[in-house]
Design an enzyme around this catalytic site. Structure first.
Site, short mmCIF file in Angstrom:
data_model
loop_
_atom_site.label_atom_id
_atom_site.label_comp_id
_atom_site.label_asym_id
_atom_site.label_seq_id
_atom_site.Cartn_x
_atom_site.Cartn_y
_atom_site.Cartn_z
N LYS A 23 6.25 -6.42 -67.19
CA LYS A 23 5.16 -6.76 -68.11
C LYS A 23 5.35 -8.17 -68.67
CE LYS A 23 1.78 -6.71 -71.02
NZ LYS A 23 1.96 -6.17 -72.35
N ASN A 80 2.96 -11.67 -69.67
CA ASN A 80 2.94 -12.23 -71.03
C ASN A 80 3.34 -13.70 -71.04
OD1 ASN A 80 3.99 -9.16 -72.60
ND2 ASN A 80 1.95 -10.03 -72.53
N ASN A 114 5.32 -7.25 -77.81
CA ASN A 114 5.60 -7.94 -76.56
C ASN A 114 7.08 -8.26 -76.43
OD1 ASN A 114 2.96 -8.06 -75.50
ND2 ASN A 114 2.47 -9.87 -76.72
N GLY A 167 1.13 -3.23 -89.11
CA GLY A 167 0.49 -4.20 -88.24
C GLY A 167 -0.85 -3.68 -87.75
N ALA A 170 -7.07 -5.70 -76.22
CA ALA A 170 -7.88 -5.41 -77.39
C ALA A 170 -8.04 -6.66 -78.23
CB ALA A 170 -7.23 -4.31 -78.23
N ALA A 178 -5.15 -5.74 -83.34
CA ALA A 178 -5.90 -5.07 -82.28
C ALA A 178 -5.12 -3.94 -81.63
CB ALA A 178 -6.32 -6.10 -81.24
N VAL A 179 -3.85 -4.18 -81.29
CA VAL A 179 -3.05 -3.16 -80.63
C VAL A 179 -2.74 -2.02 -81.59
CG1 VAL A 179 -0.76 -2.67 -79.64
CG2 VAL A 179 -2.06 -4.67 -78.89
N SER A 199 -3.73 -12.51 -77.06
CA SER A 199 -3.42 -12.66 -78.48
C SER A 199 -3.05 -14.10 -78.82
CB SER A 199 -2.30 -11.71 -78.87
OG SER A 199 -1.12 -11.96 -78.10
#
Length: 303
Positions: free
Chosen positions: A183, A187, A104, A14, A130, A17-18, A253
């Site tokens: 978190k 999200n 996530n 993957g 990101a 960005a992350v 994202s």
């Protein structure tokens, strides 16, 4: 005990960005990085932060057999793409393999372990903001004091030390379940609300949007408590404070995926709240409503 530290190349499953941000930290410490698959050819990864760009060479492979000797990996595909990378995950199904799952949601083990079997899974709760701008390149923005939270144990501590050395700010948590659910509060709000409004993260400063966000979070707090997370209403206040403080121009994202016409990652977020609420007989009508809207974008059916 196997650790990620100085343990040969790391497989990146993957390269979004992350994934690029985390892999770049390991590359900065001297670790070789192997990118697994991908439609675009990538021979280096680059990260831009505060206007400065650094780059590192990488190897890209197209067959899962090519990572059979790897003992460490980062899984950073969107949660709903996990089945599509199952063949890469199965190549890591060995007791000596250590797999950082940087996704996530709150169901890291449930998604990945059916494919990795005896491999050690380290769930990572990611706070990095990101944005991938082209294959192999991402813009990194820091939000808060921590970039990724990991469980408080030996292998995760070794990984945390390596990521810290590579410039990613980590924390190790004795109660990662509560951290993961806390978190999730951000999200299930910032991701869908930016995607549905078509605005970047500054939309979370809108008073009416904040009211919607707090309602979604309140349901998740009740569900998280039922799951054993030590959540309180103070977590909602902290989550909103964090969201209001994201840097100018920050995105999510799900916002970027909607613009690009890609499948949206709602099942691991609002879908998880609805699914787990049903298991405990709790109300999650606001999350169910948002889930229905997100599902309708793709012409599907909400759970």
């Amino acid at each position: 005990m196997t650790s990620l530290v100085n343990d040969g190349p790391v497989a990146l499953i993957g390269a979004g960005a992350v994934g690029l941000s985390l892999a770049s930290a390991l590359a900065r410490t001297g670790r070789p990085v192997t990118i697994c698959g991908g439609r675009d050819r990538v021979d280096r990864i680059a990260i831009t932060e505060d206007g400065a760009t650094q780059a590192w060479p990488v190897t890209q492979v197209g067959e899962a057999a090519k990572i059979a000797g790897h003992t460490s990996a980062i899984v950073a595909v969107k949660a709903h793409h996990t089945p599509a990378v199952a063949h890469w995950l199965r190549a890591l199904a060995r007791p000596e393999a250590v797999v950082l799952v940087a996704q996530n949601g709150v169901e890291h083990h449930e998604r990945v372990q059916p494919h990795t079997g005896p491999a050690r899974i380290i769930p990572g709760i990611v706070y990095l903001n990101a944005e991938r701008t082209e294959p192999g390149h991402a813009i990194l923005r820091r939000v808060g004091a921590v970039d990724i939270a990991l469980p408080d144990d030996g292998q995760a501590a070794a990984l945390a030390a390596e990521l810290d050395a590579g410039g990613v700010r980590t924390s190790t948590e004795a109660d990662l379940k509560t951290v993961a659910w806390a978190k999730l509060l951000t999200n299930i709000t910032a991701n869908p609300l930016t995607a549905l409004t078509g605005r970047r993260a500054e939309v979370m400063r809108d008073p009416e949007i904040e009211r919607v966000a707090r309602l979604l979070m309140a349901e998740a707090v009740a569900v998280g408590r039922a799951e054993g997370a030590a959540l309180t209403d103070a977590h909602i206040d902290r989550a909103m404070h964090w969201l209001r403080g994201v840097p100018a121009g920050a995105t999510t994202s799900m916002h970027e995926d909607r613009i690009a016409g890609r499948k949206l990652e709602y099942d691991a977020l609002n879908g998880a709240v609805v699914r787990i609420a049903e298991r405990h007989g709790l109300d999650a009508s606001a999350n169910r409503f948002v889930l229905a809207l997100l599902t309708a974008i793709e012409g599907g059916t909400a759970a």
